[in-house]
Design a protein around this motif. Structure first.
Motif, PDB file in Angstrom:
ATOM      1  N   THR A 107       0.867  -1.178   0.017  1.00 31.91           N
ATOM      2  CA  THR A 107       0.101   0.087  -0.085  1.00 31.91           C
ATOM      3  C   THR A 107       1.014   1.213   0.186  1.00 31.91           C
ATOM      4  N   PHE A 108       1.895   1.152   0.692  1.00 31.66           N
ATOM      5  CA  PHE A 108       2.732   2.335   0.864  1.00 31.66           C
ATOM      6  C   PHE A 108       3.429   2.776  -0.588  1.00 31.66           C
TER       7      PHE A 108
ATOM      8  N   LEU B 252       2.167   1.756  -3.560  1.00 36.65           N
ATOM      9  CA  LEU B 252       1.104   2.133  -4.385  1.00 36.65           C
ATOM     10  C   LEU B 252       0.859   3.515  -4.202  1.00 36.65           C
ATOM     11  N   ARG B 253       0.741   4.035  -2.804  1.00 38.13           N
ATOM     12  CA  ARG B 253       0.187   5.409  -2.535  1.00 38.13           C
ATOM     13  C   ARG B 253       1.203   6.355  -3.102  1.00 38.13           C
ATOM     14  N   ARG B 254       2.629   6.056  -2.780  1.00 39.69           N
ATOM     15  CA  ARG B 254       3.551   6.927  -3.231  1.00 39.69           C
ATOM     16  C   ARG B 254       3.662   6.862  -4.953  1.00 39.69           C
TER      17      ARG B 254
ATOM     18  N   ILE C 140       0.978   6.673  -6.764  1.00 45.88           N
ATOM     19  CA  ILE C 140      -0.055   7.615  -7.307  1.00 45.88           C
ATOM     20  C   ILE C 140       0.165   8.861  -6.896  1.00 45.88           C
ATOM     21  N   GLN C 141       0.992   9.345  -5.701  1.00 39.52           N
ATOM     22  CA  GLN C 141       1.191  10.610  -5.659  1.00 39.52           C
ATOM     23  C   GLN C 141       2.273  11.077  -6.669  1.00 39.52           C
TER      24      GLN C 141
ATOM     25  N   ARG D 266       3.335  18.821   1.677  1.00 41.82           N
ATOM     26  CA  ARG D 266       3.179  17.955   0.505  1.00 41.82           C
ATOM     27  C   ARG D 266       3.568  18.988  -0.969  1.00 41.82           C
TER      28      ARG D 266
END
Lengths: 323, 400
Positions: free
Chosen positions: A3-4, A6-8, A10-11, B221
């Motif tokens: 998940t980490f 994937l999240r990164r 996407i970011q 961010r």
């Protein structure tokens, strides 16, 4: 972990998408769009022609609509056509990426091979003569303007000594030669760019290597290992260096950003046909298709390397959890 | 301060007073700072450059050198050489002189004819014919003479030659005076960008750190995204943009400072992130301290707490960030100007003096070497000063 990542990921993609729009918008602010250039080169052009041309190129549309059109053509695999080089952009990018890859990887490897031993040695003998030399050298490395260093190397090795070519990627007509002659030829052109990139990078790496190693050697377990009577080599490499490596991995991966920035200037000075020079040339030459693609590719490479750095960090240090 | 290693009774009253007096904070920092030899050397170099930058106009009027003055007959001169005006420039000057002092001019022409110092061809003005010869020939001919006209003419011929300590560039401008004026532009841009971006960073960092939560996440961010970009390509794209098309910025610009304002804005936009992260970090820890709680209990406004109670605590690390930032800003300004996207000629900056260095190398390599040495000296000085300040404000970080 998944998940980490994937999240990164996407970011990162969001940042790339935003950035490509900003870049696209900025390009519309640059002096001289394609139609303006045509007007300049053709005094007989009429105002109806101009309107028609603007419609043809979609320049009468607002920036976001043009961006949408551009993205949809990219998605169909059509990267556009270079105005300066008269070839499709896709064809242009391949060899350029390859050239930049060779240049940056070789200089990264060489600077690591020199900087790590230097940093470790000076961390093990702090306050000594070598240590103060390393300190001065690393300050010079981070303070020297990269393009000027490149120019100085040209003055010394090309103008005065005449040993190496002042710029270029390969001798014209060399591509027909056999494999080894070609490698030798390209190597000759690579020496100065690599030298100039490495000198600066060593400056940064040595500082980090030294402080990481100092920090690691100050831990309690080092004292324990010494008290146990372990051999000096074992203490330094297995206990000290392994722990110093954790911060170093991040620094090295993050250095891709500066490596790429430095490579752009170095490539421009040495007229080395890499992506950095392509970014610069296309922006100067109003070659919008090439500028957009090369810019996005170069920024994406750096952002992806940052992502890789984060992931590697977790592998190097099992204490870190991705939550 | 060293405490004497003696028992108390042997101390004089003066020593006791000295020991009891608290050393002010800035003095502790100063004492630490002067221990760092390279930092002291760096600050001396910076001081000299600041004086040069501020005194550029004075230096220009004393030496009579003009950073903009071109002389096509004296291009690419080596350092320590002397240039002479070309024939038509001399003729111009002599004509101006004769218009100003008509009687002296007549007197001198008669003198030249009398002594037959110059054999004029038909229709040629003997004064101009004589005066436009090599300066050495002219001065040798009239060296021993002494009259009002000749003395005035001697003064005039003196201005025909210029000593160029650092040589001349591709259009015959003096390199020394351009470097001096370049100091003003390059250091000015560097220092202003560092200070302005530190203020932006202070604002962003303190808001993010103090309020936390969503504001913090959003601001950080953005900070991280900007930090991760490869700066040179991004700066090149921005520098190539015609900012005149943005109305908000157009108001700030005049034609003579356009490129400097543009450079300032672009560099500021990409240099505040490190300060923002640093300030956020300190504010986060300060937020939990008792004196902040006390101020809150007393009903202090958020702005009062941030400005009065927190800022004094982040000034020291910010000074470090500013001095390191100056070096970086100078490097970026130089790189962009070198690529022809930064400070635009005729304004001299160290970077744009290197603009066509690649072609010039073969003609006069000093044109390439000298501006770079200035950049290197300045950035390395600022970096050493930053390092020295770092050690001074945070003794834990001293290299052991």
């Amino acid at each position: 972990m998944t998940t980490f990542i994937l999240r990164r990921l996407i970011q990162t993609l969001v940042v790339i998408a935003l950035l490509s729009y900003v870049c696209f918008y900025l390009m519309t602010l640059m002096p001289g769009d394609p139609v303006e250039l045509m007007i300049q080169s053709n005094p007989k052009i009429t105002s109806e022609d101009i309107v028609r041309l603007k419609q043809l190129y979609g320049l009468d549309q607002p920036a976001y609509k043009r961006y949408a059109t551009w993205v949809s053509t990219i998605a169909q695999g059509d990267l556009g056509y270079s105005r300066t080089y008269r070839v499709p952009v896709g064809e242009l990018m391949g060899p350029r990426l390859y050239n930049t890859f060779i240049l940056s990887m070789l200089s990264l490897l060489i600077s690591l091979a020199i900087a790590l031993p230097m940093g470790i040695y000076s961390a093990l003998n702090p306050g000594g003569k070598f240590d103060s030399f390393v300190n001065l050298f690393s300050f010079a490395g981070i303070s020297i303007p990269s393009f000027w260093l490149a120019l100085m190397l040209i003055i010394i090795f090309s103008v005065n000594l005449g040993w190496l070519p002042a710029g270029g990627t390969e001798t014209v007509g060399m591509s027909d030669a056999d494999y080894f002659t070609m490698i030798k030829d390209r190597g000759v052109y690579l020496i100065l760019p690599i030298l100039s990139l490495s000198i600066q990078q060593i400056g940064g790496f040595v500082r980090y290597a030294r402080s990481a190693m100092l920090e690691a050697m100050r831990n309690d377990y080092i004292r324990t290992a010494k008290a146990k009577g372990l051999a000096r080599n074992v203490i330094i490499w297995r206990h000290g260096f392994r722990n110093a490596l954790i911060p170093l991995i991040t620094i090295i991966a993050l250095s891709f950003s500066t490596l790429f920035s430095g490579a752009l200037l170095t490539e421009t000075v040495f007229a080395y046909q890499g992506v950095g020079k392509l970014v610069y040339d296309s922006i100067i030459g109003n070659d919008y298709n090439v500028a957009m693609i090369s810019f996005i590719i170069s920024v994406s490479m750096v952002l992806l390397m940052n992502l890789v750095a984060d992931i590697l960090y977790g592998f190097a240090d099992p204490r870190i959890t991705f939550n | 301060m060293a405490i004497p290693q003696t028992n108390e009774s042997s101390l004089t009253q003066g020593q006791i007073n000295q020991l009891e007096k608290a050393t002010p904070f800035w003095k502790i920092i100063f004492n630490q700072f002067i221990e760092h030899k390279m930092a002291v050397a760096g600050s001396i170099v910076i001081l000299i450059f600041v004086i040069i930058a501020l005194g550029a106009d004075i230096i220009s009027s004393i030496t009579g050198l003009d950073p903009q003055k071109q002389n096509v007959s004296a291009r690419y001169l080596a350092p320590f050489s002397t240039s002479e005006f070309s024939m038509d420039m001399k003729e111009n000057e002599i004509e101006k002189w004769s218009e100003k002092n008509p009687e002296l001019a007549v007197e001198l022409s008669n003198f030249i004819k009398e002594k037959s110092l110059f054999s004029a061809t038909d229709g040629q003005n003997p004064l101009i014919g004589f005066g436009t010869q090599d300066v050495s020939v002219v001065t040798a001919a009239i060296a021993s003479e002494n009259s009002a006209s000749i003395n005035s003419f001697k003064e005039l011929t003196k201005t025909f030659t210029t000593k160029h300590w650092f040589g001349t560039d591709e259009v015959g401008r003096d390199v020394l005076i351009r470097l001096i004026y370049g100091t003003r532009v390059s250091m000015g841009v560097g220092v202003m960008v560092a200070i302005a971006s530190a203020l932006i960073g202070l604002l962003v960092g303190s808001v993010a750190g103090f309020y936390g939560g969503r504001i913090d996440t959003a601001l950080m961010r953005i900070t991280d995204a900007l930090l991760s970009l490869p700066l040179v390509p991004v700066l090149i794209v921005l520098a190539a943009v015609d900012l005149q098309k943005l109305p908000a910025i157009k108001a700030l610009m005049r034609p003579d400072n356009e490129s400097i304002v543009k450079m300032f804005i672009i560099l500021c936009f990409f240099s505040w992130m490190t300060v923002a992260r640093l300030v956020r970090g300190s504010i986060l820890s300060l937020r939990e301290r008792e004196f902040v709680l006390a101020a809150k209990t007393l009903g202090a406004k958020d702005s009062t707490i941030i400005i009065k109670h927190m800022f004094p605590n982040v000034i020291a690390p910010m000074l470090v960030a500013i001095s390191l930032g100056v070096g970086n800003s100078i490097l970026f300004e130089a790189a962009l100007s070198f690529l022809g996207l930064g400070i635009m000629p005729p304004t001299a900056s160290w970077g744009n003096m290197l603009n066509n260095a690649q072609e010039v190398i073969y003609k006069n390599m000093w044109l390439t070497i000298l501006p770079g040495i200035m950049i290197l000296l300045t950035t390395i000085s600022f970096n050493f000063v930053g390092d020295g300040l770092q050690d001074a404000v945070d003794p834990k970080s001293i290299r052991r």
